[in-house]
Design a protein around this motif. Structure first.
Motif, PDB file in Angstrom:
ATOM      1  N   ASP A 135       0.843  -1.205   0.000  1.00 37.02           N
ATOM      2  CA  ASP A 135       0.000   0.000   0.000  1.00 37.02           C
ATOM      3  C   ASP A 135       0.871   1.244   0.000  1.00 37.02           C
ATOM      4  OD1 ASP A 135      -2.021   1.838   0.293  1.00 37.02           O
ATOM      5  OD2 ASP A 135      -2.688   1.165   2.261  1.00 37.02           O
ATOM      6  N   LEU A 154      -2.349   7.988   0.641  1.00 35.90           N
ATOM      7  CA  LEU A 154      -3.778   8.273   0.783  1.00 35.90           C
ATOM      8  C   LEU A 154      -4.530   7.048   1.300  1.00 35.90           C
ATOM      9  CD1 LEU A 154      -2.867  10.701  -0.909  1.00 35.90           C
ATOM     10  CD2 LEU A 154      -4.959  10.489  -2.240  1.00 35.90           C
ATOM     11  N   HIS A 163      -0.233   0.012  -5.717  1.00 33.61           N
ATOM     12  CA  HIS A 163      -0.199   0.492  -4.330  1.00 33.61           C
ATOM     13  C   HIS A 163      -1.560   1.011  -3.875  1.00 33.61           C
ATOM     14  CE1 HIS A 163       4.149   0.298  -4.777  1.00 33.61           C
ATOM     15  NE2 HIS A 163       4.024   0.981  -5.888  1.00 33.61           N
TER      16      HIS A 163
HETATM   17 CA    CA Z   1      -1.289   3.343  -1.252  1.00 34.83          CA
END
Ligand code: CA
Length: 487
Positions: free
Chosen positions: A195, A202, A236
């Motif tokens: 991520d 975000l 991501h």
């Molecule tokens: Ca991310």
């Protein structure tokens, strides 16, 4: 989009002179003439500093309009110049795809205090600290924009991680703690959970973040009259977010609003899985093909060209595949450096531009050059584009039957009289191959288009020709057009 061609209109080392939008506007007619039908433009909004390429995003709503981060324009120009450039491209029926960075933001306007745990960079699921308070640059109120277009303010709660603690002046990967705070699902599993990439990540599970990004997507597409987007760093990002984002934008802009995602992974299974989750609502760059082209260029004659199309997205999922040779990330000095060597570039472009399958994307650096140095490949790309426009039609038949000489034929179609071609490439010695172009073409005389071979080939009664190629080169054979001399 029959035989469409995309161009990525930037490379990493462009000067910070604010001239790209003007340059592209002036180039519109030329791009149309050579056969470019769409342009992928770099992130066009305010980044953390003027010279940034746009990926260190600060304010998505500032398209070079407000005095923020000590500049009105971006690296590429002002909003006015951006809009004028897009209007000009549209005059020539060239589509415009904006690079959309929605995974992360660079540092904000002020710091905030919140609780994090530090995680292992190699395994982001593993905490390497107890919860503690940091001071992160996660507060954004965009003082220079004064709520124009959006009054949304970003706070730490809108992010899932950050990479700097201003209190201790220390970098790391800090996972933000709190209600509903966790790394997102639906991201790449590299490093445990990928991520987090950089900056302020975000939180794409937060309803306010989803709402704001959806509003931005619709706004920017209308404001700039966009035809599509290139979505940055999607491995991501929560895949559920990406899917609903495209649905939201397409509700406003139409189902044909184009999208290609940068899912940087050479593993075909992972790309296919992603397309299945997205129900094929997005194209992906054919990263495995790029890596094969890179390997072929790197290993030279030792590379078995029969492996060139193995494991590629184009071979199994051509309708969702964007083929490319290089980009701003794979070029020399960039984060994913895997630059296809110059000697092999003409062959690589021959393959992506003349193939039946895949939507080809030409890299600015390969066409115009890098760091202001003229590219050695402009002329051959021009020739291949002409071939794509005039000859590259009909079914493709592969001749992938030799380690150092391979090729394919295109049968041609009725709409394009005299179309059809044979492509051969060699990564070693001069070679030849008997290829069939169809019985109906018996008696035709074919010639090599790029000028590497002078002899002509007459197609026999079975439709076969014995076509040749020079070592470490490509050859493209097409029907010879009779030149009628002036009387
Ligand atoms: Ca991310």
């Amino acid at each position: 989009m029959k035989n469409g061609v995309m161009m990525q209109y930037f490379e990493w080392n462009l000067p910070n002179d604010g001239n790209l939008w003007k340059k592209l506007k002036a180039d519109a007619k030329h791009l149309h003439e050579i056969g470019v039908t769409a342009v992928w433009i770099p992130p066009a909004y305010k980044a953390d500093e003027q010279q940034d390429e746009g990926y260190a995003t600060y304010d998505l709503f500032d398209l070079g309009e407000f005095d923020q981060k000590n500049t009105i324009r971006t690296k590429y120009g002002t909003k006015k110049e951006l809009k004028e450039m897009i209007d000009e491209l549209h005059k020539y029926k060239i589509s415009v795809y904006l690079d959309a960075v929605m995974n992360h933001k660079s540092w904000g306007d002020y710091t905030e205090k919140f609780t994090v745990v530090e995680v292992n960079p190699k395994n982001r699921n593993e905490a390497i600290s107890k919860p503690f308070e940091i001071q992160g640059w996660t507060g954004y109120n965009f003082p220079g924009r004064k709520d124009k277009y959006s009054d949304f303010e970003w706070h730490w709660v809108h992010f899932s991680g950050t990479d700097y603690d201003d209190a201790s002046k220390r970098s790391g990967i800090f996972q933000i703690q709190g209600e509903n705070k966790h790394w997102s699902q639906g991201v790449d599993s590299e490093n445990g959970n990928y991520d987090f990439l950089l900056g302020n990540d975000l939180d794409l599970n937060h309803p306010e973040v989803i709402g704001e990004l959806n509003r931005w997507g619709v706004w920017v597409s209308k404001e700039l009259n966009l035809d599509g987007m290139r979505l940055d760093a999607i491995k991501h990002m929560n895949d559920v977010f990406v899917k609903q984002f495209l649905e939201t934008v397409r509700k406003e802009r139409g189902e044909d609003f184009y999208a290609v995602g940068e899912y940087w992974n050479g593993n075909l299974d992972i790309l296919q899985q992603y397309l299945a989750t997205m129900e094929n609502s997005i194209d992906l760059f054919d990263v495995p093909l790029h890596y094969n082209l890179f390997a072929a260029s790197d290993q030279e004659a030792d590379y078995d060209l029969q492996k060139l199309f193995e494991g590629t997205l184009t071979s199994v999922h051509p309708d969702c595949s964007v083929t490319f040779v290089d980009n701003h990330d794979s070029q020399i000095g960039s984060s994913l450096e895997s630059y296809v060597k110059d000697w092999f570039k003409p062959m690589a472009y021959g393959i992506i531009l003349l193939a039946e399958k895949g939507y080809p994307c030409i890299f600015y650096g390969d066409y115009y050059g890098i760091k202001g140095e003229k590219s050695p490949h402009t002329a051959i790309i021009d020739e291949l584009l002409k071939l794509r426009k005039e000859y590259a039609y009909g079914e493709q038949v592969n001749y992938v039957d030799h380690p150092s000489v391979i090729g394919f034929t295109r049968k041609g179609d009725d709409k394009h009289k005299g179309s059809g071609l044979c492509l051969l490439i060699s990564n070693d010695q001069d070679g030849n191959k008997v290829m069939n172009v169809g019985k109906e073409r018996s008696g035709e005389v074919w010639r090599e288009y790029t000028g590497s071979i002078g002899e002509e080939v007459t197609i026999d009664e079975e439709g076969n020709g014995n076509f040749t190629v020079k070592g470490r080169n490509l050859a493209v054979w097409v029907k010879k057009i009779k030149v009628i001399p002036y009387l």
